[in-house]
Motif scaffolding. Structure first.
Motif, PDB file in Angstrom:
ATOM      1  N   GLU A  44       0.687  -1.275  -0.163  1.00 42.13           N
ATOM      2  CA  GLU A  44      -0.234   0.078  -0.011  1.00 42.13           C
ATOM      3  C   GLU A  44       1.265   1.599   0.056  1.00 42.13           C
TER       4      GLU A  44
ATOM      5  N   GLY B 184       1.094   3.817  -3.106  1.00 44.67           N
ATOM      6  CA  GLY B 184       0.418   4.879  -3.163  1.00 44.67           C
ATOM      7  C   GLY B 184      -1.423   4.408  -2.343  1.00 44.67           C
ATOM      8  N   THR B 185      -1.559   3.533  -2.609  1.00 46.02           N
ATOM      9  CA  THR B 185      -2.863   3.063  -2.863  1.00 46.02           C
ATOM     10  C   THR B 185      -3.501   3.528  -1.539  1.00 46.02           C
ATOM     11  N   SER B 186      -2.825   3.276  -0.419  1.00 50.03           N
ATOM     12  CA  SER B 186      -3.250   3.773   0.775  1.00 50.03           C
ATOM     13  C   SER B 186      -3.941   5.261   0.912  1.00 50.03           C
ATOM     14  N   GLN B 187      -3.201   5.712   0.104  1.00 52.97           N
ATOM     15  CA  GLN B 187      -3.648   7.276   0.493  1.00 52.97           C
ATOM     16  C   GLN B 187      -5.313   7.212  -0.615  1.00 52.97           C
ATOM     17  N   PHE B 188      -5.764   6.389  -0.975  1.00 55.77           N
ATOM     18  CA  PHE B 188      -7.194   6.324  -1.539  1.00 55.77           C
ATOM     19  C   PHE B 188      -8.064   6.268  -0.214  1.00 55.77           C
ATOM     20  N   ALA B 189      -7.476   6.015   1.109  1.00 58.80           N
ATOM     21  CA  ALA B 189      -8.032   5.706   1.701  1.00 58.80           C
ATOM     22  C   ALA B 189      -8.013   6.098   2.710  1.00 58.80           C
TER      23      ALA B 189
ATOM     24  N   ARG C 216       0.466  18.233  -0.282  1.00 62.84           N
ATOM     25  CA  ARG C 216       0.210  17.298   0.697  1.00 62.84           C
ATOM     26  C   ARG C 216      -0.152  18.334   1.709  1.00 62.84           C
TER      27      ARG C 216
ATOM     28  N   LEU D 200      -1.025  15.400   4.664  1.00 63.07           N
ATOM     29  CA  LEU D 200      -0.771  14.013   4.150  1.00 63.07           C
ATOM     30  C   LEU D 200       0.624  14.649   5.132  1.00 63.07           C
TER      31      LEU D 200
ATOM     32  N   PHE E 218      -7.743  14.927  -2.205  1.00 58.10           N
ATOM     33  CA  PHE E 218      -7.293  15.132  -2.547  1.00 58.10           C
ATOM     34  C   PHE E 218      -6.776  13.938  -4.144  1.00 58.10           C
TER      35      PHE E 218
ATOM     36  N   GLU F  89      -0.090  10.157  -9.190  1.00 56.89           N
ATOM     37  CA  GLU F  89       0.105   8.790  -8.951  1.00 56.89           C
ATOM     38  C   GLU F  89      -1.335   8.315  -9.318  1.00 56.89           C
ATOM     39  N   ILE F  90      -2.398   8.815  -9.016  1.00 60.30           N
ATOM     40  CA  ILE F  90      -3.497   8.327  -9.198  1.00 60.30           C
ATOM     41  C   ILE F  90      -3.990   6.987  -8.185  1.00 60.30           C
ATOM     42  N   PRO F  91      -3.941   7.350  -7.137  1.00 59.34           N
ATOM     43  CA  PRO F  91      -3.993   5.820  -5.989  1.00 59.34           C
ATOM     44  C   PRO F  91      -5.288   5.100  -6.234  1.00 59.34           C
ATOM     45  N   LEU F  92      -5.472   4.316  -6.982  1.00 57.27           N
ATOM     46  CA  LEU F  92      -6.410   3.986  -7.422  1.00 57.27           C
ATOM     47  C   LEU F  92      -6.069   1.842  -6.737  1.00 57.27           C
ATOM     48  N   TYR F  93      -7.158   1.372  -6.369  1.00 59.98           N
ATOM     49  CA  TYR F  93      -6.694  -0.070  -6.997  1.00 59.98           C
ATOM     50  C   TYR F  93      -6.740  -1.009  -7.980  1.00 59.98           C
TER      51      TYR F  93
ATOM     52  N   LEU G  40     -17.034   4.086   3.672  1.00 62.95           N
ATOM     53  CA  LEU G  40     -15.477   4.523   3.691  1.00 62.95           C
ATOM     54  C   LEU G  40     -15.934   6.311   5.042  1.00 62.95           C
TER      55      LEU G  40
END
Lengths: 138, 325, 307
Positions: B91, B95-100, C57, C62, C89, C93-97, C112
């Motif tokens: 995560e 950087g996916t931790s940033q999603f949550a 940030r 963050l 925010f 890098e577009i934080p998607l799973y 969430l």
């Protein structure tokens, strides 16, 4: 996103390269539409959201343009219903525009035949406009 | 948050469940076979009064299954590697931790739920495997009495749960510090092996003071039940340990350590009375942990690993909650 | 010293004072004092390494500042659900799973967030013909940006912070992205701070600008007012000390016959020898960036190249 007019009577185009700022372009396009007869008294202008969806410009820009038009007395905002055309801008009826447009086209053809390029024609026009303004002031 | 943890890791959990189910079936079937084999052998030896030697003549189960059971010692490490190390590391890496964190979830809650639920899963799985192995080993333990010995101690009882918690915590901490899955994996594996080895070899024998019993060489003393033998040998009259007999011995005393009176006996002559008397001054000794302490040791070792896990989790929390992204 | 426009206390979405961030020896941002009024779409401009990402940030909570103060949405950025729910925010890098689909992300958001409008995401993405059930990793860069933006908007934030959101998009995707953004602002109650290199887009969409160069704030204010305050003066080569005394000269270019000055006016310029002309946003930005670090000019894309 483009070409989606729905039941709007007019669609705006904002040119990023134009010297005029976006809000002025909208004001000019509304005035032009009124002059050409595309917009008539009582017609509803596109909502802010519709304009923004089509042109991707700042909503405040559209608000500002509509406020300018309202201040000039051309449109009025009715709360909850939208913005509607109130008056046509002062000036000759649409027919005059087409007539003058045609005579201008003839002048352009003549100038081009004489060897003038676009820039020379534009600067001739500017000189003439300025001379006329100075005459009016004098 | 629970939904997200489940959704992200459900494939892993399904695989683990499938493996556990397979192991359950395997151990249930073979375990029942072994139990019935054992009980019928007991009945047979009871009738012929040969039960004393049963331990060395009876072999329960098969070598393959036995090997598999021994290999379950690696199960906690697997949790650490596949669930623990990538959990935080991937995560942070992607950087996916940033999603949550940008979905109104505080870092504290994110870590608490993510780590907490996966550690709970590891503890439950580890406990299930341990329970299965403990049950399956019932007949073997009754027969061989070796459940206190390293190798068997580690796969039964409650210590595997402690190892699982420790491995998970180690993986999480490595992931949080290193922020990359692959190095975290390597560090977790190495760390787990080193800590387990250190505890088993150097700490476990000393959880409680071992008991040492000396006895006459003619009547050796064997502790009852499943004791854990730490050392055994022969003491000379001065109380020093004598090197173990690897060849000839007379009355239990190796040739190289014979007293003067038995010089002739070394050549094969029958020991004289004075030799016998000198030999009587030698004693045998055995140092061991008694079988009664088995559960105490399980508890202590579980406590050690649980405490280590708690410490690592604290470090992880500190790193994740305070570090800049 | 940058004059920040006075804004009434209640109406500022962002207010910082002397904000700074140091990573070890490296100073990523220093002495940053800015104000962003509510409802603005603010352009965060600057060369790479100027501190744009750091500033975003910090505002998102963050990263924690090394020194200085800031107020975001009326409060200090901290790890608590109320604050986190009020900002959105979008990192570069577009934080998607990548293995989850857009629909999965929508459901995750519903679980969430206290306040979540998942339907709006479905509507927006369907209007753009972006599939909801495919893994996000299989979508194109432009589609991923749209998904991420739609998800960020679905939590109904009051402040949206975007870090180079259109950098890797083709012109059509960029236009769609900006249309989605401006539509959300038109719906009301949203302030946006957007970092970008593309001045053409910013001119269209933004009405406020924050300019960073060499980790410092060079400009901060409404674009219209800043453009009105600055002028380009062209005239014959002569003594310019009078002008330099009365106004703030940002940049001067001298040739043997001519002098060109880019000034920030304090009052009208009365010297008849100089011809004054209005300036464009691009010229404004280039002039301020050119002050500190000439190589920074290469970082900007000029108008027209990307249209």
């Amino acid at each position: 996103m483009n070409g989606r007019s729905g039941d709007q009577v007019i669609s705006f185009r904002v040119d990023g390269r134009s010297v005029a700022p976006p809000y002025l372009q909208i004001v000019q396009q509304v005035k032009q539409a009124l002059r050409m007869g595309v917009l008539d008294v009582g017609d509803k202008l596109p909502t802010v959201r519709e304009v923004v969806a089509a042109t991707a410009i700042n909503p405040n820009t559209v608000l500002k343009a509509y406020r300018d038009l309202e201040r000039d007395g051309l449109v009025e905002a009715r709360a909850g219903h939208g913005t509607f055309v109130r008056h046509r801008p002062p000036g000759p009826p649409p027919g005059t525009h087409s007539r003058l447009g045609r005579s201008l086209a003839r002048w352009v053809a003549e100038a081009r035949a004489a060897g003038l390029d676009d820039e020379s024609m534009e600067s001739l026009l500017r000189v003439a406009l300025r001379a006329e303004t100075e005459e009016e002031i004098a | 948050m629970t939904w997200l943890v489940w959704r992200l890791h459900r494939t892993q959990l399904y695989i683990a469940a499938a493996l556990l189910a397979a192991l359950t079936v395997l151990l249930l079937v073979t375990g029942l076979q072994m139990a019935s084999h054992y009980h019928s052998a007991l009945a047979a030896c009871g009738a012929s009064h040969s039960c004393a030697t049963l331990a060395s003549t009876l072999f329960l189960g098969s070598h393959t299954i036995g090997f598999l059971v021994i290999m379950t010692v690696g199960v906690p490490a697997l949790f650490g590697l596949f669930w623990g190390a990538p959990l935080v590391a991937s995560e942070l890496e992607t950087g996916t931790s940033q999603f949550a964190w940008m979905q109104s979830v505080t870092r504290k809650r994110w870590l608490a739920v993510t780590a907490g639920e996966m550690m709970l899963a590891a503890a439950v799985w580890g406990g299930a495997v341990s329970a299965l192995v403990t049950w399956w080993s019932g007949p073997d333990n009754a027969l061989q009495l070796d459940q206190f010995k390293p190798g068997r101690f580690d796969i039964m009882g409650i210590v595997p749960v402690g190892y699982a918690l420790f491995a998970m915590a180690l993986g999480l901490c490595a992931g949080a510090l290193l922020r990359r899955s692959v190095p975290a994996l390597a560090v977790t594996l190495a760390g787990f092996i080193v800590v387990r080895a250190v505890v088993t070899i150097w700490l476990r024998p000393h959880y409680m003071s071992a008991i040492t019993v000396t006895y006459k060489l003619f009547s050796p003393f064997t502790p009852t039940g499943s004791y854990w033998q730490l050392a055994q040998g022969v003491l000379n009259p001065a109380g020093r340990v004598v090197p173990a007999p690897n060849g000839l011995a007379i009355d239990g005393v190796p040739i190289g350590s014979l007293p003067a009176a038995c010089a002739s006996a070394a050549d094969g002559v029958r020991p004289t009375a004075s030799c016998r008397q000198a030999l009587a001054a030698f004693h045998g000794f055995i140092t061991y942990q008694p079988a009664s302490r088995y559960w105490a040791f399980q508890g202590i070792e579980f406590g050690i690993f649980a405490a280590l896990a708690a410490l690592l989790i604290a470090v992880t929390a500190m790193v994740v909650l305070r570090r800049d992204v | 010293m940058i004059e920040v426009q006075a804004v009434p206390e209640a109406a500022a979405a962002i207010r910082t004072s002397g904000l700074g961030k140091r990573y070890g020896r490296v100073c990523a941002l220093s002495d940053c004092t800015i104000t962003v009024p509510e409802g603005r779409i603010s352009a965060l401009i600057g060369p790479n390494g100027a501190g744009k990402t750091t500033l975003l940030r910090l505002l998102a909570g963050l990263t924690r500042p090394t020194y200085g103060e800031m107020t975001v949405n009326g409060g200090i950025p901290r790890q608590e659900p109320a604050f986190l729910a009020s900002i959105g925010f979008l990192a570069q890098e577009i934080p998607l799973y990548r293995r989850l689909s857009a629909e999965d992300h929508i459901q995750a958001g519903a679980h969430l967030n206290p306040c979540w409008d998942g339907e709006s995401v479905r509507e927006r993405l369907t209007a753009l013909t972006i599939p909801l059930d495919r893994a996000v990793g299989t979508l194109s860069g432009g589609q991923r940006s749209q998904v991420a933006l739609a998800l960020t908007l679905a939590k109904r934030p009051r402040l949206l912070l975007l870090d180079e959101p259109v950098a890797a998009l083709d012109p059509l995707a960029r236009r769609n992205f900006l249309a989605l953004l401006t539509d959300a602002v038109a719906a009301g109650g949203l302030t946006v701070v957007m970092s970008s290199h593309l001045v053409a887009d910013l001119e269209r969409v933004c009405d406020h600008i924050i300019m960073l160069a060499a980790s410092r704030v060079q400009l901060c204010g409404d674009i219209e007012e800043l453009l009105a305050e600055h002028q380009m003066l062209v005239g014959p080569r002569k003594d310019t000390s009078a002008i330099e005394r009365d106004h703030r000269v940002v940049q001067v270019t001298r040739t043997p016959r001519q002098v060109t000055m880019f000034v920030r006016r304090c009052g009208p310029v009365v010297d008849p020898a100089f011809q004054a002309s209005d300036i464009s946003l691009e010229e404004l930005v280039l002039a301020y960036m050119g002050q500190d670090a000439p190589p920074a000019l290469a970082q900007l894309t000029s108008i027209g190249d990307d249209q």
